[in-house]
Design an enzyme around this catalytic site. Structure first.
Site, PDB file in Angstrom:
ATOM      1  N   ASN A  23       6.790 -37.193  14.610  1.00  0.00           N
ATOM      2  CA  ASN A  23       6.705 -35.928  13.883  1.00  0.00           C
ATOM      3  C   ASN A  23       6.198 -36.096  12.465  1.00  0.00           C
ATOM      4  OD1 ASN A  23       7.561 -33.687  15.583  1.00  0.00           O
ATOM      5  ND2 ASN A  23       9.416 -34.894  15.845  1.00  0.00           N
ATOM      6  N   CYS A  24       5.952 -34.957  11.832  1.00  0.00           N
ATOM      7  CA  CYS A  24       5.471 -34.893  10.456  1.00  0.00           C
ATOM      8  C   CYS A  24       6.272 -35.844   9.586  1.00  0.00           C
ATOM      9  CB  CYS A  24       5.592 -33.464   9.931  1.00  0.00           C
ATOM     10  SG  CYS A  24       5.146 -33.259   8.216  1.00  0.00           S
ATOM     11  N   PRO A  25       5.666 -36.670   8.765  1.00  0.00           N
ATOM     12  CA  PRO A  25       4.236 -36.722   8.449  1.00  0.00           C
ATOM     13  C   PRO A  25       3.491 -37.819   9.228  1.00  0.00           C
ATOM     14  CG  PRO A  25       5.393 -38.059   6.859  1.00  0.00           C
ATOM     15  CD  PRO A  25       6.429 -37.588   7.870  1.00  0.00           C
TER      16      PRO A  25
END
Lengths: 87, 193
Positions: A23-25
């Site tokens: 997931n982000c980032p």
């Protein structure tokens, strides 16, 4: 069906980066790290499951010198991004 | 006669003006070249991290590593509880407060009970693991790999009784507010977290 075959040949990706599940980032960060290792005109295929990666990788490619987004595809839960190194 | 003399005066005057202007242009051109040389075109971001709770550790780390991916030169100045993010041991034990956080499903009166911070922290850690969100340690390692400069404020290191060796390898110590100001003045993006 036919378009899928076409798009596979359109980008001719040099390498594939698998960030499925991350997931982000991380999708953007790992894309950047891998692109740094490529040569000019190479295309990196990035496979991600993070829906935010569609906007994030496009935005990153748009604002970062030396890369361009060649295309993005969605198939099932997987988003495929194609990033070309331009210099 | 008088016309001739006035013409020659004007010529002399304009020659002087031209020479002065030319030398001024040379001067400005060299100043411009100097400025262009100083600004290598790389954008800069300066973050100040002041919080040391599990939730507040994420924004500076995510923004720093993402900005580095965008080609920014990034510095993160950690002060007060923000130091805990860089503290090798304490960074693995950051807590989520169960009090004063209306986003949690725990009323303040319950949140104030002993051990509740541990419960809410575990809940958050489980969510982070279930969601495959990077841990604080992973984000710091990635950011360092990408050239992010993490700075630990010397005054608060001393104030909180930490030692310079407590921090992750690669963290800059021995810096103060003046360094942060200088970074902020040079930066295109400045944020206090």
């Amino acid at each position: 069906m036919g378009s899928e075959v076409n798009t596979m040949t359109e980008y001719e990706s040099t390498q594939t980066l698998d960030v499925k599940g991350e997931n982000c980032p991380m999708p953007v960060v790992k894309t950047k790290q891998r692109v740094d290792e490529l040569a000019a005109d190479d295309v990196l295929e990035v496979l991600a499951t993070d829906p935010g990666s569609v906007s994030d990788i496009a935005g990153w490619a748009d604002s970062t010198p030396g890369v361009e987004l060649a295309g993005q595809e969605e198939s099932g839960d997987v988003y495929a991004h194609y990033v070309r190194k331009t210099e | 006669m008088s016309t001739d003399s006035s013409t020659s005066t004007t010529d002399t005057a304009s020659e002087t003006d031209v020479a002065a202007l030319e030398s001024r242009i040379d001067e400005l051109e060299s100043e411009l070249a100097e400025l262009q040389g100083a600004d290598d075109g790389q954008p800069k971001m300066s973050l100040i991290a002041t919080k040391g709770t599990l939730d507040m550790a994420y924004p500076p780390l995510i923004l720093a590593s993402t900005a580095a991916a965008f080609g920014y030169e990034v510095t993160v100045f950690h002060t007060f509880w923000g130091l805990d993010i860089l503290h090798e041991e304490r960074s693995k034990e950051l807590k989520l407060s169960s009090v004063g956080n209306p986003n949690l499903p725990v009323p303040n009166a319950v949140g104030a009970l002993p051990g509740m911070d541990r419960v809410t922290t575990r809940m958050m850690e489980r969510k982070i693991a279930d969601n495959d969100t990077a841990t604080v340690e992973e984000l710091i390692g990635t950011a360092l790999d990408m050239g992010v400069e993490f700075q630990a404020c010397q005054m608060t290191i001393d104030l909180l009784g930490y030692d310079e060796s407590d921090f992750y390898d690669g963290v800059t110590t021995g810096v103060g507010a003046a360094t942060a100001i200088q970074d902020m003045a040079d930066a295109d993006v400045q944020l206090l977290v």
